[in-house]
Design a protein around this motif. Structure first.
Motif, mmCIF file in Angstrom:
data_model
loop_
_atom_site.group_PDB
_atom_site.id
_atom_site.type_symbol
_atom_site.label_atom_id
_atom_site.label_comp_id
_atom_site.label_asym_id
_atom_site.label_seq_id
_atom_site.Cartn_x
_atom_site.Cartn_y
_atom_site.Cartn_z
ATOM 1 N N UNK A 153 0.841 -1.200 0.000
ATOM 2 C CA UNK A 153 0.000 0.000 0.000
ATOM 3 C C UNK A 153 0.876 1.250 0.000
ATOM 4 N N UNK A 154 1.952 1.228 0.783
ATOM 5 C CA UNK A 154 2.874 2.370 0.821
ATOM 6 C C UNK A 154 3.500 2.593 -0.551
ATOM 7 N N UNK A 155 3.965 1.506 -1.179
ATOM 8 C CA UNK A 155 4.565 1.630 -2.515
ATOM 9 C C UNK A 155 3.555 2.156 -3.536
ATOM 10 N N UNK A 156 2.315 1.679 -3.430
ATOM 11 C CA UNK A 156 1.262 2.142 -4.346
ATOM 12 C C UNK A 156 1.000 3.633 -4.124
ATOM 13 N N UNK A 157 0.972 4.069 -2.863
ATOM 14 C CA UNK A 157 0.743 5.486 -2.563
ATOM 15 C C UNK A 157 1.898 6.355 -3.069
ATOM 16 N N UNK A 158 3.116 5.869 -2.921
ATOM 17 C CA UNK A 158 4.253 6.623 -3.439
ATOM 18 C C UNK A 158 4.215 6.701 -4.965
ATOM 19 N N UNK A 159 3.779 5.644 -5.611
ATOM 20 C CA UNK A 159 3.654 5.651 -7.077
ATOM 21 C C UNK A 159 2.600 6.669 -7.503
#
Length: 77
Positions: free
Chosen positions: A11-17
């Motif tokens: 979820x963190x990686x998706x939000x950063x993307x």
């Protein structure tokens, strides 16, 4: 330890993307706004020159159409 990323990491990686894409879109929008502002400055300068030219033409035509008015304003000897 776990070798696979957890849901929170995903979820963190998706939000950063998503943030990265949003910042890229905002950067493009700001660049386009800067270009449009530069174009507006050029157009405003052209309008200023045109307005001055039109005013000069108007004054010339007005003086030619109303020669009596300018003669009355001139001091007589």
């Amino acid at each position: 330890m776990q070798s696979q990323p957890t849901n929170a990491v995903q979820a963190k990686d998706r939000n950063y993307m998503q943030l990265s894409h949003s910042l890229a879109r905002m950067s493009r929008a700001i660049a386009q706004t800067a270009d449009l502002c530069a174009l507006m400055k050029v157009n405003l300068d052209a309008m200023r020159v045109l307005a001055a030219s039109d005013a000069a033409q108007f004054m010339t035509v007005a003086m030619e159409l109303n020669p009596d008015d300018s003669e009355e304003d001139a001091p007589r000897e």
